[in-house]
Scaffold this motif. Structure first.
Motif: not given
Length: 461
Positions: A192-197, A206-208, A327-331, A357-360
């Protein structure tokens, strides 16, 4: 027939040790991390260059070669029937990452070990397969089945190469992939592979950034945050940012393969936990980090509610491999290897409910587990060969790693790593810094592969 060749196999392996080392270096010294597609190089210039060099090596051995649209190449010997046995390795590698004590793309020999990216995964084994065909050719071994040594270019980035190849070429009647551990792996977990966005949080982060591959535990990560009064902590260092009032929070962990995360320490999780402990982040960032805390809290999925164990495979594993901000979203990437008593869909649904609602949960990819009975004739041929050469009494096993084997109707992974391998201080694991392979083990594997290809000619496919 196989035993007739034992003395010749022994002599061939002894005579070719330096040649094998030389030719592994030829391939390892080519940086073949996936890159931007180019004409004739669908997975980037690096994998294409490594494939070209491998085919040149095969040609020097007098083997017939071919290639399919830049995705897959091969060396081949003809058989007397229309059936085919194949080996499959890959010329692409994961990014070097950090923590190396030397150039990862300048293979070196140290105390009986090869050190360099790809010596174990999977250029070293690829060279062994070519030498196995060289033995068959030089000794005029009669072949009932043709033998093809397949060489892929995108195993580490989704295995699109084998999907493309099989869309235009018939599958071999039996195939083994030297891309795992001995003795014989006859089953692989689901993947299983996915991104938590995160949403666009607009807060203190400001960056991660962290990690080099979705299927490797990262040994370092860093977040640029707007905060004051922070203090260093265990495995955490701080550096001033360029802008006043900002600081880089850096985590220092221990890398390893996603399928075997025991003993690793995930640097992304270290940074996340530090930010939570120091209350860095607005409400949205904190909610997102709470989700990531559960991801990194354990590698068995228990903190996420996805733990599973079927008694056939080892228990489920899960790691977060890469972290970035777009674009301001962490993945945060997620990589889970799961047994048969759960599904990728169940993991997706549990993560979706947990995130709220914390992440998609986005960019989901799922591969189901596969298993071949241990008493199947080709499996017995391989395990018997391994036991004959090593003097062991081993039996097939299942694993969490994913190889090309799952893409074929009848295939397994077959060495050359060892489950009980003790790494010296200067060598690391597959996907880790200072990736190492023991020369003695590689040469024994060559012996096993030659004998196995001879023995497979004696069974009915």
């Amino acid at each position: 027939m196989a035993n007739v060749y034992m003395d010749k196999i022994e002599a061939f392996v002894r005579a070719n040790e330096e040649n094998v080392i030389r030719d592994i270096k030829r391939l390892v010294d080519i940086p073949s991390v996936a890159g931007t597609p180019e004409p004739g190089a669908p997975n980037g210039a690096g994998p294409a260059a490594a494939l070209k060099e491998a085919l040149a090596l095969a040609g020097e051995m007098g083997l017939a070669t071919g290639e399919f649209e830049g995705h897959m190449g091969w060396a081949e010997l003809p058989g007397s029937t229309d059936k085919q046995i194949a080996t499959i390795t890959h010329m692409d590698v994961v990014p070097a990452g950090n923590g190396w004590t030397g150039d990862p793309f300048n293979m070196r020999v140290q105390d009986g070990w090869l050190i360099g990216r790809g010596v174990a995964d999977d250029k070293g084994p690829g060279v062994l397969c070519l030498y196995a065909l060289k033995f068959l050719k030089e000794n005029n071994v009669p072949l009932k089945y043709s033998v093809r040594a397949l060489l892929g270019t995108s195993e580490e980035t989704g295995m699109e190469d084998i999907d493309r190849y099989l869309a235009g070429n018939r599958a071999p009647d039996f195939c083994f992939s030297p891309d795992a551990e001995f003795p014989v792996c006859n089953g692989e977990k689901g993947h299983f592979r996915a991104d938590l966005v995160s949403p666009v949080c607009g807060g203190q982060v400001l960056a991660f950034e962290g990690g080099v591959a979705f299927n490797a535990v990262p040994d370092r990560a860093a977040a640029l945050v707007r905060a004051e009064g922070l203090l260093p902590a265990e495995n955490i260092t701080l550096e001033p940012g360029e802008e006043a009032g900002t600081v880089w929070v850096r985590g220092w962990g221990k890398s390893g393969h996603a399928a075997m995360p025991e003993g690793t320490r995930n640097a992304i999780g270290l940074v996340v936990d530090y930010l939570l402990a120091n209350k860095v982040g607005n409400e949205a960032e904190t909610a997102y980090f709470e989700v990531l805390h559960k991801l990194h809290a354990s590698t068995d999925g228990s903190a996420l509610g996805i733990a599973a164990d079927d008694g056939l495979f080892t228990p489920l594993t899960v790691i977060g491999g890469t972290m970035k901000m777009e674009n301001g979203r962490m993945l945060q990437s997620v990589d889970s290897r799961f047994p048969t008593n759960t599904t990728g869909e169940a993991i997706r649904d549990t993560l979706t409910a947990l995130c709220g609602s914390a992440a998609a949960v986005e960019n989901v990819g799922i591969a189901v587990p596969f298993y071949i009975a241990a008493d199947a004739a080709p499996i017995r041929a391989l395990i018997d060969t391994y036991n004959e050469v090593t003097g062991e009494n081993a039996e097939p096993f299942t694993m969490g790693g994913g190889t090309y084997a799952r893409h074929f109707p009848l295939a397994v992974s077959f060495g050359p790593e060892r489950q009980d391998l003790q790494l010296p201080e200067f060598a690391g694991p597959m996907h880790g810094a200072n990736e190492g392979a023991k020369i003695e083990h590689l040469m024994q594997a060559l012996k096993i592969y030659i004998l196995a290809l001879v023995r497979l000619q004696e069974i009915d496919l």
